[in-house]
Design a protein around this motif. Sequence first.
Motif, mmCIF file in Angstrom:
data_model
loop_
_atom_site.group_PDB
_atom_site.id
_atom_site.type_symbol
_atom_site.label_atom_id
_atom_site.label_comp_id
_atom_site.label_asym_id
_atom_site.label_seq_id
_atom_site.Cartn_x
_atom_site.Cartn_y
_atom_site.Cartn_z
ATOM 1 N N GLU A 174 17.272 0.833 3.982
ATOM 2 C CA GLU A 174 17.266 1.820 2.907
ATOM 3 C C GLU A 174 16.010 1.754 2.048
ATOM 4 N N PHE A 175 15.055 0.936 2.454
ATOM 5 C CA PHE A 175 13.829 0.829 1.659
ATOM 6 C C PHE A 175 13.118 2.182 1.532
ATOM 7 N N ASP A 176 13.109 2.971 2.601
ATOM 8 C CA ASP A 176 12.458 4.287 2.526
ATOM 9 C C ASP A 176 13.177 5.197 1.520
ATOM 10 N N ALA A 177 14.514 5.141 1.522
ATOM 11 C CA ALA A 177 15.275 5.966 0.574
ATOM 12 C C ALA A 177 15.013 5.511 -0.857
ATOM 13 N N ILE A 178 14.918 4.205 -1.065
ATOM 14 C CA ILE A 178 14.621 3.693 -2.408
ATOM 15 C C ILE A 178 13.208 4.106 -2.819
ATOM 16 N N ALA A 179 12.272 4.024 -1.870
ATOM 17 C CA ALA A 179 10.897 4.439 -2.161
ATOM 18 C C ALA A 179 10.844 5.911 -2.538
ATOM 19 N N ASP A 180 11.599 6.740 -1.835
ATOM 20 C CA ASP A 180 11.631 8.172 -2.160
ATOM 21 C C ASP A 180 12.218 8.405 -3.551
ATOM 22 N N ALA A 181 13.328 7.711 -3.839
ATOM 23 C CA ALA A 181 13.964 7.870 -5.152
ATOM 24 C C ALA A 181 13.029 7.410 -6.265
ATOM 25 N N CYS A 182 12.313 6.321 -6.031
ATOM 26 C CA CYS A 182 11.345 5.845 -7.027
ATOM 27 C C CYS A 182 10.185 6.830 -7.155
ATOM 28 N N GLY A 183 9.705 7.333 -6.015
ATOM 29 C CA GLY A 183 8.580 8.259 -6.033
ATOM 30 C C GLY A 183 8.865 9.504 -6.837
ATOM 31 N N ARG A 184 10.114 9.994 -6.760
ATOM 32 C CA ARG A 184 10.475 11.180 -7.541
ATOM 33 C C ARG A 184 10.426 10.906 -9.034
ATOM 34 N N ARG A 185 10.414 9.650 -9.398
ATOM 35 C CA ARG A 185 10.366 9.266 -10.811
ATOM 36 C C ARG A 185 9.009 8.678 -11.187
ATOM 37 N N GLY A 186 8.023 8.849 -10.312
ATOM 38 C CA GLY A 186 6.670 8.393 -10.612
ATOM 39 C C GLY A 186 6.450 6.913 -10.464
ATOM 40 N N ILE A 187 7.305 6.237 -9.677
ATOM 41 C CA ILE A 187 7.242 4.779 -9.512
ATOM 42 C C ILE A 187 6.940 4.451 -8.053
ATOM 43 N N ARG A 188 6.160 3.438 -7.833
ATOM 44 C CA ARG A 188 5.893 2.936 -6.479
ATOM 45 C C ARG A 188 6.840 1.774 -6.198
ATOM 46 N N PHE A 189 7.540 1.842 -5.081
ATOM 47 C CA PHE A 189 8.484 0.791 -4.698
ATOM 48 C C PHE A 189 7.799 -0.184 -3.754
ATOM 49 N N VAL A 190 7.883 -1.497 -4.089
ATOM 50 C CA VAL A 190 7.206 -2.527 -3.312
ATOM 51 C C VAL A 190 8.204 -3.630 -2.942
ATOM 52 N N PRO A 191 8.828 -3.555 -1.757
ATOM 53 C CA PRO A 191 9.682 -4.662 -1.318
ATOM 54 C C PRO A 191 8.824 -5.827 -0.821
ATOM 55 N N VAL A 192 9.145 -7.038 -1.246
ATOM 56 C CA VAL A 192 8.307 -8.201 -0.952
ATOM 57 C C VAL A 192 9.171 -9.358 -0.456
ATOM 58 N N GLU A 193 8.826 -9.893 0.708
ATOM 59 C CA GLU A 193 9.521 -11.088 1.187
ATOM 60 C C GLU A 193 9.164 -12.278 0.294
ATOM 61 N N LEU A 194 10.116 -13.176 0.161
ATOM 62 C CA LEU A 194 9.997 -14.278 -0.787
ATOM 63 C C LEU A 194 8.694 -15.059 -0.634
ATOM 64 N N ASP A 195 8.333 -15.390 0.590
ATOM 65 C CA ASP A 195 7.159 -16.250 0.796
ATOM 66 C C ASP A 195 5.851 -15.546 0.467
ATOM 67 N N ALA A 196 5.870 -14.226 0.338
ATOM 68 C CA ALA A 196 4.659 -13.491 -0.040
ATOM 69 C C ALA A 196 4.635 -13.160 -1.524
ATOM 70 N N ALA A 197 5.703 -13.477 -2.241
ATOM 71 C CA ALA A 197 5.844 -13.025 -3.624
ATOM 72 C C ALA A 197 4.771 -13.602 -4.544
ATOM 73 N N ARG A 198 4.402 -14.859 -4.325
ATOM 74 C CA ARG A 198 3.425 -15.471 -5.228
ATOM 75 C C ARG A 198 2.091 -14.719 -5.194
ATOM 76 N N SER A 199 1.597 -14.410 -3.999
ATOM 77 C CA SER A 199 0.317 -13.715 -3.904
ATOM 78 C C SER A 199 0.426 -12.271 -4.379
ATOM 79 N N VAL A 200 1.575 -11.624 -4.098
ATOM 80 C CA VAL A 200 1.759 -10.237 -4.541
ATOM 81 C C VAL A 200 1.766 -10.161 -6.063
ATOM 82 N N LEU A 201 2.502 -11.048 -6.703
ATOM 83 C CA LEU A 201 2.572 -11.021 -8.161
ATOM 84 C C LEU A 201 1.230 -11.380 -8.792
ATOM 85 N N ALA A 202 0.520 -12.306 -8.173
ATOM 86 C CA ALA A 202 -0.773 -12.709 -8.728
ATOM 87 C C ALA A 202 -1.760 -11.553 -8.760
ATOM 88 N N ALA A 203 -1.570 -10.588 -7.864
ATOM 89 C CA ALA A 203 -2.489 -9.451 -7.782
ATOM 90 C C ALA A 203 -2.036 -8.278 -8.644
#
Length: 350
Positions: free
Chosen positions: A46-75
């Motif tokens: 359902e990530f695509d559906a969540i991304a669409d719902a967020c997009g309609r509200r001007g938000i970018r949806f970014v699902p992140v696996e746990l082991d990548a979270a540190r680098s994603v948040l740092a950026a």
Amino acid sequence: MARPELILAYEPVAACESRLLAEGYSAAATAEIASYLAQSTDLAPEFDAIADACGRRGIRFVPVELDAARSVLAARNPGHCLVWTLTDGIAYFRGSAIPALARLGGHPVLGSDDAVFALCQDKFRSGAVLGALGMPVPNAGLCRDGAWIPAPPPAPLGYFVKPNRLGAKIGIWPDSRCQDLAEAEALSRRVFAAYRDDVVVQPYVPGRDVRASFLAVDPLADVERLGIFFVDSGGDFQTMADSLALYGDTGAAARASNTYAEPELIPVARSQPVADRRIREIASQLMRGLGLRDVFSMDFRVEADDTVHLIEFEVCPGLPCFDFRGYCLREWGLGLADAMAETAACRFAC
């Protein structure tokens, strides 16, 4: 100006399985333990559906696996993002590290304080804190491989035994309700052999299972937006087999073969309004005294005379599970994707 981002951090089942197998857990125990992360499996389609719902509200949806979270948040610029933790854990799972990691980087988090993420995953300690706050929790003992640390009080109706750090369902067998301490000790040894975990031993309490769900789509929402439902699964309590049949790969296979059957959700207020009000009072006390907020769930046993027993609370409720979907639809009139997106949009608007 950069679009705001909703970052959903989650631990995949496969990553957990690989780690537990490397630590020497059996394949059978690993599969059971990792199944508790099934909501990450169930939500991914359902990530695509969540991304669409967020997009309609001007938000970018970014699902992140746990082991990548540190680098994603740092950026990420903390002023342009919101972190939502999908899966938690402090022992077999590691998701409770996400709120602390976000706080370290100054990133705003949807949900309770990071300390509460760790507390709720240790059922004995959380029960002690709930008792100190005057909550109606069963007085529990703790047993490690057959040795008491301490023993529970006498229980005329027998005992209920569950692993301490694996939630209310993982590893619970049909005989997890037992009559005496000797049987509880034997169950403790079985759990320790399979999962290397202590067990919480509570006096058995009668009644029906109740799930209370909460999502503050509106940041000003209070306990009147709590959804409180009887969850009748056909048995006195839910076993590991029952849980596996509802979620993850097993649940998907059951749906594909038309053998999937969800427990019925029945509003508690319909037949026991006094119990419904008492549960709302408990939730209000814990929101003030324990710091529950934004999104959480609570499990109760409710007797016919409106006696309420608080069993546990969760700060990462199973969002794609039938009960939380039902809550979003009944209380907010939204499907899960829109409920998540609208919650994020309201936070950014604030």
